[in-house]
Design a protein around this motif. Structure first.
Motif, PDB file in Angstrom:
ATOM      1  N   TRP A 136       0.819  -1.214   0.000  1.00 18.96           N
ATOM      2  CA  TRP A 136       0.000   0.000   0.000  1.00 18.96           C
ATOM      3  C   TRP A 136       0.856   1.269   0.000  1.00 18.96           C
ATOM      4  CZ3 TRP A 136      -4.857  -0.367  -1.325  1.00 18.96           C
ATOM      5  CH2 TRP A 136      -5.522  -1.575  -1.131  1.00 18.96           C
ATOM      6  N   LEU A 137       2.159   1.141   0.191  1.00 22.52           N
ATOM      7  CA  LEU A 137       3.046   2.312   0.103  1.00 22.52           C
ATOM      8  C   LEU A 137       3.097   2.851  -1.323  1.00 22.52           C
ATOM      9  CD1 LEU A 137       6.072   1.320   2.384  1.00 22.52           C
ATOM     10  CD2 LEU A 137       4.364   3.103   2.794  1.00 22.52           C
ATOM     11  N   ALA A 138       2.650   2.049  -2.301  1.00 14.71           N
ATOM     12  CA  ALA A 138       2.611   2.518  -3.687  1.00 14.71           C
ATOM     13  C   ALA A 138       1.626   3.671  -3.860  1.00 14.71           C
ATOM     14  CB  ALA A 138       2.221   1.363  -4.614  1.00 14.71           C
ATOM     15  N   VAL A 139       0.778   3.902  -2.868  1.00 14.50           N
ATOM     16  CA  VAL A 139      -0.185   5.008  -2.918  1.00 14.50           C
ATOM     17  C   VAL A 139       0.492   6.344  -2.600  1.00 14.50           C
ATOM     18  CG1 VAL A 139      -2.312   5.903  -1.875  1.00 14.50           C
ATOM     19  CG2 VAL A 139      -2.082   3.465  -2.334  1.00 14.50           C
ATOM     20  N   VAL A 140       1.606   6.298  -1.887  1.00 12.99           N
ATOM     21  CA  VAL A 140       2.258   7.538  -1.428  1.00 12.99           C
ATOM     22  C   VAL A 140       2.794   8.386  -2.582  1.00 12.99           C
ATOM     23  CG1 VAL A 140       4.134   8.476  -0.025  1.00 12.99           C
ATOM     24  CG2 VAL A 140       2.782   6.538   0.818  1.00 12.99           C
ATOM     25  N   PRO A 141       3.542   7.842  -3.566  1.00 10.82           N
ATOM     26  CA  PRO A 141       4.069   8.695  -4.647  1.00 10.82           C
ATOM     27  C   PRO A 141       3.000   9.473  -5.404  1.00 10.82           C
ATOM     28  CG  PRO A 141       5.238   6.616  -4.615  1.00 10.82           C
ATOM     29  CD  PRO A 141       4.099   6.481  -3.650  1.00 10.82           C
ATOM     30  N   PRO A 142       1.889   8.861  -5.832  1.00  6.58           N
ATOM     31  CA  PRO A 142       0.879   9.663  -6.541  1.00  6.58           C
ATOM     32  C   PRO A 142       0.207  10.690  -5.646  1.00  6.58           C
ATOM     33  CG  PRO A 142       0.067   7.439  -6.163  1.00  6.58           C
ATOM     34  CD  PRO A 142       1.519   7.430  -5.833  1.00  6.58           C
ATOM     35  N   LEU A 143       0.058  10.371  -4.359  1.00  4.92           N
ATOM     36  CA  LEU A 143      -0.530  11.336  -3.433  1.00  4.92           C
ATOM     37  C   LEU A 143       0.374  12.553  -3.301  1.00  4.92           C
ATOM     38  CD1 LEU A 143      -2.587  12.194  -1.288  1.00  4.92           C
ATOM     39  CD2 LEU A 143      -1.273  10.853   0.384  1.00  4.92           C
ATOM     40  N   ALA A 144       1.675  12.306  -3.090  1.00  6.26           N
ATOM     41  CA  ALA A 144       2.633  13.405  -2.953  1.00  6.26           C
ATOM     42  C   ALA A 144       2.781  14.167  -4.261  1.00  6.26           C
ATOM     43  CB  ALA A 144       3.989  12.858  -2.500  1.00  6.26           C
ATOM     44  N   ALA A 145       2.850  13.432  -5.381  1.00  3.63           N
ATOM     45  CA  ALA A 145       3.018  14.075  -6.682  1.00  3.63           C
ATOM     46  C   ALA A 145       1.817  14.942  -7.026  1.00  3.63           C
ATOM     47  CB  ALA A 145       3.230  13.014  -7.757  1.00  3.63           C
ATOM     48  N   GLY A 146       0.616  14.422  -6.778  1.00  2.00           N
ATOM     49  CA  GLY A 146      -0.585  15.191  -7.078  1.00  2.00           C
ATOM     50  C   GLY A 146      -0.679  16.454  -6.240  1.00  2.00           C
ATOM     51  N   ALA A 147      -0.411  16.330  -4.939  1.00  2.00           N
ATOM     52  CA  ALA A 147      -0.500  17.488  -4.042  1.00  2.00           C
ATOM     53  C   ALA A 147       0.557  18.536  -4.366  1.00  2.00           C
ATOM     54  CB  ALA A 147      -0.367  17.022  -2.596  1.00  2.00           C
ATOM     55  N   LEU A 148       1.809  18.077  -4.572  1.00  2.00           N
ATOM     56  CA  LEU A 148       2.889  19.023  -4.861  1.00  2.00           C
ATOM     57  C   LEU A 148       2.720  19.666  -6.238  1.00  2.00           C
ATOM     58  CD1 LEU A 148       5.988  17.080  -3.481  1.00  2.00           C
ATOM     59  CD2 LEU A 148       4.979  19.169  -2.554  1.00  2.00           C
ATOM     60  N   GLY A 149       2.271  18.857  -7.220  1.00  2.00           N
ATOM     61  CA  GLY A 149       2.093  19.405  -8.563  1.00  2.00           C
ATOM     62  C   GLY A 149       1.071  20.532  -8.585  1.00  2.00           C
ATOM     63  N   VAL A 150      -0.055  20.312  -7.924  1.00  2.00           N
ATOM     64  CA  VAL A 150      -1.097  21.349  -7.878  1.00  2.00           C
ATOM     65  C   VAL A 150      -0.656  22.515  -6.995  1.00  2.00           C
ATOM     66  CG1 VAL A 150      -3.473  21.840  -7.200  1.00  2.00           C
ATOM     67  CG2 VAL A 150      -2.927  19.676  -8.323  1.00  2.00           C
ATOM     68  N   ALA A 151       0.004  22.231  -5.879  1.00  2.00           N
ATOM     69  CA  ALA A 151       0.434  23.293  -4.962  1.00  2.00           C
ATOM     70  C   ALA A 151       1.426  24.238  -5.634  1.00  2.00           C
ATOM     71  CB  ALA A 151       1.051  22.666  -3.713  1.00  2.00           C
ATOM     72  N   VAL A 152       2.395  23.668  -6.361  1.00  2.00           N
ATOM     73  CA  VAL A 152       3.382  24.517  -7.050  1.00  2.00           C
ATOM     74  C   VAL A 152       2.715  25.331  -8.155  1.00  2.00           C
ATOM     75  CG1 VAL A 152       5.467  24.489  -8.471  1.00  2.00           C
ATOM     76  CG2 VAL A 152       5.307  22.993  -6.478  1.00  2.00           C
ATOM     77  N   TRP A 153       1.801  24.701  -8.870  1.00  2.00           N
ATOM     78  CA  TRP A 153       1.094  25.423  -9.937  1.00  2.00           C
ATOM     79  C   TRP A 153       0.225  26.535  -9.371  1.00  2.00           C
ATOM     80  CZ3 TRP A 153       1.375  26.771 -14.631  1.00  2.00           C
ATOM     81  CH2 TRP A 153       0.262  27.192 -15.364  1.00  2.00           C
ATOM     82  N   SER A 154      -0.317  26.323  -8.185  1.00  2.00           N
ATOM     83  CA  SER A 154      -1.175  27.340  -7.572  1.00  2.00           C
ATOM     84  C   SER A 154      -0.409  28.609  -7.214  1.00  2.00           C
ATOM     85  CB  SER A 154      -1.846  26.774  -6.313  1.00  2.00           C
ATOM     86  OG  SER A 154      -0.896  26.556  -5.292  1.00  2.00           O
TER      87      SER A 154
END
Length: 232
Positions: free
Chosen positions: A57-75
């Motif tokens: 279930w640790l495979a869920v962490v990279p997309p969670l972090a990538a999605g949050a950081l990608g949108v946060a930086v774009w914001s």
């Protein structure tokens, strides 16, 4: 998690973050579509580069972090960011979790390390009949599980009659061509093809193969035959 797996884990997160960030430049619709792809891509990359995760279930962490950081930086560059963008950090891990669940729906586990075998390559050991994973518990060279390697579990019966019938009578001269053990310390059997002696322990360890000429004992278990290219 070892150093190599941690490196793969971090690199996967960074790559997915780049994908999500550049997707945000195309608009909310593309960002959400990218989040769906990122979720599946995370599991694929971790599996492709053989990252050994202590929990799948640790495979869920990279997309969670990538999605949050990608949108946060774009914001940071978009003062009035569409709220739809913030669905991306939820969609990506949701897709990843769905893929992990699907791969692990099979209850089979490795007989030694207890990892789930769904989505993994596994082998049934011809000596102990345990089904084990390919990555940590299978010895390709010796064609058996690591437990049988450690405990020297025999393949052939110890009966002298069996060895007389399938290899030939014992010899009292010479030494084993593999371990150099003499007849006073071990039971030697000469190869029917080249005549070189080999102790029954070395015959067994080599799965019935002569170390000199490559002749092989024909009375092999069916579970072993499927791994050998020199046996019909």
């Amino acid at each position: 998690m070892n150093a190599r797996s941690m490196t793969v884990f971090a690199a996967t997160t960074f790559l997915l973050w780049l994908v999500q960030f550049f997707a945000c430049m195309g608009g909310a619709g593309i960002a959400l579509a990218s989040a769906l792809a990122v979720g599946g891509l995370s599991v694929f990359l971790l599996r492709a580069f053989e990252a050994e995760l202590p929990n799948p279930w640790l495979a869920v962490v990279p997309p969670l972090a990538a999605g949050a950081l990608g949108v946060a930086v774009w914001s940071l560059a978009q003062p009035r960011l569409d709220r739809l963008y913030w669905l991306a950090p939820m969609l990506a891990p949701a897709v990843s979790a769905l893929v992990v669940w699907w791969q692990n729906r099979d209850a089979r586990r490795c007989g030694l390390c207890n990892c789930r075998l769904a989505g993994r390559i596994s082998f049934v050991c011809p000596r102990c009949n345990l089904e084990v994973c390919e990555t940590r518990c299978w010895d390709f060279e010796k064609i058996r599980c690591r437990l049988c390697v450690q405990n020297a579990v025999p393949l052939f019966p110890p009966s002298r009659q069996w060895w007389d019938r399938h290899v030939g009578p014992g010899v009292t001269a010479g030494r084993c061509q593999v371990c150099q053990t003499g007849p006073e310390e071990a039971e030697l059997r000469a190869c029917p093809r080249c005549g070189r002696p080999q102790c029954i322990e070395c015959w067994d360890d080599a799965n019935g193969l002569c170390a000199r000429c490559g002749w092989r004992v024909q009375a092999l278990p069916d579970a072993l035959r499927k791994f050998l290219v020199d046996v019909q």
